[in-house]
Design an enzyme around this catalytic site. Structure first.
Site: not given
Ligand code: MIC
Ligand code: SF4
Length: 748
Positions: A92-93, A157, A445, A641, A643
């Site tokens: 998805d990402h 995640d 976010r 996140s 990550r």
């Molecule tokens: C996010 O919302 O910041 C992400 C991208 O989903 C991350 C995961 C990532 O950095 O791959 C998360 O929330 O853990």
């Molecule tokens: Fe994707 Fe993270 Fe955004 Fe949700 S918050 S849509 S999992 S990047």
């Protein structure tokens, strides 16, 4: 898919809960019930909130493509034939949003071919379910297929807590944690404290579930939930749809909470039924008492939760949060005045709805109702209006029920079922670096640079129905709840409060679900990692600790203010290197504000005096000379996140210690897992004592022990030294990780 797991769990719960009631001498909250029934060993486990480390056995693991790469590369180092618990990967990402759903998906499949092949082949070999690109966003797909009341799932995640909408503990972790659980080890987490949120009344008019969590973000702040589980209860909880509950739990990640959860109720039954899980719904009904808190808890909650917050849904106003942080909240009626006072540009450059957080049928139908009213008044979206559906089911249902058409008539673009603009995978056509303008979304976010890669962009968050009204007015100062707007004929009209359906009356329409089951046996199958790949690189174990104290480390960066994982390891264009540690490490700290350098992400090589280099360049120079370094950080360091690149890159580039005022939970664990010493100032004011040219020693490491502070000596350029103390939360087991060089090394 979770029927067997639920059956086994519910069968063993009554005994375990009885034991726990006896041991604790009282009734149990819902969160406690789930923790107790997933203990690796209830009898030997210490149950002390905020202190004990819990060893738990999760029912499932879920991974998304950007984090699954590292999770799988680490899992492969454990040399197992098959995963020990049911697991899934969701693509998805990595899908970039630019030209609309179909074209974006085709391009993604092409440009991410290597990564998708790697993930698909690893999934097939090791017994993992694989959800193809376009199938949907991890949290929505998990809610539709895998979540079940009373369960425990970990996901790579941070928004994994979305599953709390179906009454489970769903917790975000780093890839190393996931790798270990898949390899058969228990999962460790600090025994969370409990925040009880008592909901009364009922949402009405413009107010939606999103507003509950936006309001709570303002109240509790981005640190308020750290190492805590947020448990909702009270009569208001039953009035919120399961997907609405999911939205609230999802964004509990923005409080820093370990997770959030709602008690099992009729709304969950309806959702399970409509997502083809009537058997599971009936099983849960038959076991209801296991899936809600004991009755004495709601009678005197103050005895059971460490903190209690009351929210009256009937009087809650729609909220808007931002810019730059999700805890800068105000009711929408105060937005215009605040924008004026603080000089936020009120012209909206984009409005975005959907994402993993807010693309339920309820959200979309309420937003479409607002869009229809705009169309009736002869209006179109003034700002570009982008819609990210959460899953293939949502997309097809939106299409069947005419919502897609409504959004398109309004001038909107429907993107693929993926994260897209929420994770900086968005080519914003009009964006100009260095120029501050405003955008609004229903995502979760809003850190600087998060959506369009432009640090100056002011990103605001609100419910999808409010964002739709903003799209039509194009103006942040417009309050759709209380103000009128001019229609195409020049006559003023007022939006009626949004109306929608919680769930589709005709059921969900299905498309291609995009699920690939693993091979019955992985024997003889290979995992595809092309040796010349720019995207993937097999991991080399980090070196073991050499048994020596860290002497006179140079300061790599002292970050100032908010330092989220987006600051430490930015996403967007860097996402494509998530499987290649060396390459991605060039992004290290690119978004971080330094205490000594005006431009984010840059600093000075203190050994040569050369300035204006990226932090990664500086770290590479030190590494080439065989020198380690130290990073100093502010409050809630590593917020955001899961990550683990935010920990792996520093480790890879020889950072030995990260010393901060405080940490966010997932990041602190990620640092420890990678063998970095994560320390906090015993006296946060000591942060001020560190200067750019200092050399810093951390000593007494040979006798590193749980609960025992370590000594930090600061050598000043004038020849003086200062001694301060630093705390840590390292357990016996984590000391073994540190000594071995990483948690994975300690396994082998
Ligand atoms: C996010 O919302 O910041 C992400 C991208 O989903 C991350 C995961 C990532 O950095 O791959 C998360 O929330 O853990
Ligand atoms: Fe994707 Fe993270 Fe955004 Fe949700 S918050 S849509 S999992 S990047």
């Amino acid at each position: 898919m979770s029927m067997e797991l639920a059956k086994n769990l519910y069968a063993k719960m009554p005994d375990l809960l009885a034991k726990a009631r006896k041991k604790f001498g009282r009734g149990l909250t819902l969160a406690e019930k789930v923790l107790v029934s997933h203990a690796d060993n209830f009898d030997t486990q210490t149950w002390e909130r905020g202190k004990a480390m819990l060893a738990l056995r999760p029912d499932r693991v879920a991974m998304q493509d950007a984090t699954a790469q590292m999770a799988m590369l680490q899992f492969m180092q454990a040399n197992k034939k098959k995963v020990a618990v049911p697991s899934t990967i969701h693509c998805d990402h990595l899908i970039r949003a630019e030209m609309g759903s179909e074209k974006d998906l085709l391009r993604a499949v092409d440009e991410n071919k290597e990564v998708y092949n790697f993930l698909a082949s690893a999934a097939k070999k090791y017994g993992i379910g694989f959800w193809k690109p376009g199938a949907g966003i991890i949290h929505q797909v998990v809610l539709e297929n895998y979540a079940f009341p009373g369960g425990l799932i970990i996901g790579t995640d941070s928004h994994t807590p979305n599953g709390g909408g179906l009454g489970m503990l769903a917790i975000g972790v780093g890839g190393a944690d996931a790798g270990e659980v898949m390899a058969g080890l228990p999962w460790e987490v600090l025994h969370p404290k409990l925040i009880g949120i008592r909901l009364t009344g009922k949402l009405s008019g413009w107010t939606s579930p999103k507003d509950v969590i936006l309001y709570l973000c303002g109240l509790l702040t981005v640190k308020g939930g750290t190492n805590k589980i947020v448990e909702y209860f009270g009569p208001g909880a039953e009035t919120i749809s399961a997907t609405g509950k999911g939205t609230i739990c999802n964004m509990g990640a923005e409080l820093g909470a370990t997770t959030s959860v709602f008690p099992f109720d009729q709304k969950m039954v309806v959702y399970l039924n409509i997502t083809d899980r009537a058997d599971l719904a009936n099983l849960a009904i038959a076991n209801r008492s296991l899936l809600v808190a004991d009755s004495e808890v709601s009678q005197s909650p103050e005895k059971y939760y460490d903190q209690i917050v009351e929210v009256d849904l009937s009087t809650l106003e729609p909220h808007v949060v931002g810019p730059h942080t999700p805890d800068l909240a105000r009711p929408i009626s105060k937005m215009a005045a605040e924008a004026k006072e603080k000089g936020y540009p009120v012209e909206l450059k984009a409005a975005l709805i959907g994402s993993c957080t807010n693309s339920s049928y309820e959200d979309i139908s309420r937003s479409a109702h607002i869009a229809q009213q705009g169309l009736k008044a002869g209006l179109k979206a003034k700002a570009p209006f982008l819609v990210s559906p959460g899953s293939e089911r949502i997309y097809n249902t939106m299409k069947r029920d005419g919502f897609l058409e409504t959004f398109e008539q309004l001038g909107g673009t429907v993107l693929s079922n993926s994260c897209g603009p929420c994770i900086g995978q968005w080519k914003r056509a009009d964006g100009v670096k260095g120029k501050a303008d405003s955008i609004v979304s229903s995502f979760n976010r809003n850190f600087p640079g998060r959506n369009d890669g432009i640090n100056e962009t002011l990103s605001f968050l609100a419910s999808p129905e409010i964002v739709t009204a903003y799209a039509i007015s194009g103006n942040l100062a417009f309050d759709p709840v209380n103000q009128k707007l001019k229609g195409a004929d020049g006559k003023e009209f007022k939006f009626q409060p949004p109306q929608g359906e919680e769930l589709p009356a005709k059921g969900f329409a299905k498309g291609e679900e995009g699920f690939v089951a693993p091979a019955a046996s992985g024997e003889g199958l290979t995992v595809e990692v092309p040796p010349t790949s720019e995207r993937l690189q097999l991991l080399q174990p980090f070196p073991r600790w050499d048994g020596k104290d860290f002497e006179k480390l140079p300061l790599l960066i002292k970050t100032k203010g908010k330092t989220t994982t987006d600051h430490i390891s930015p996403a967007g264009p860097w996402l494509k290197f998530r499987g290649h540690l060396d390459k991605i490490s060039d992004n290290m700290f690119l978004g971080a504000n330094s205490a000594y350098f005006p431009e984010p992400g840059k600093g000075t090589d203190v050994l040569t005096g050369e300035s204006g280099l990226t932090i990664a360049q500086i770290a590479r120079r030190y590494k080439a000379k065989g020198i380690g370094s130290i990073v100093v950080g502010d409050e809630n360091y590593g917020e955001g996140s899961s990550r683990e690149h935010a920990a792996m890159s520093p480790r890879f580039l020889n950072v030995r210690v990260v010393l901060t005022k405080s940490f966010a939970r997932i990041h602190e664990t990620n640092l420890k897992k990678q063998g970095i010493l994560a320390l906090t100032f015993a006296d946060p004011k000591d942060y001020e004592k560190i200067d750019q040219q200092d050399r810093i020693s951390v000593t007494g490491l040979g006798s590193l022990a749980p609960g025992k502070p370590v000594q930090v000596t600061i050598y000043k350029t004038d020849g003086t030294t200062l001694t301060i103390h630093a705390n840590h939360s390292i357990t016996e087991q984590q000391i073994a990780w540190f000594k071995a060089g990483s948690a994975l090394n300690a396994l082998n």
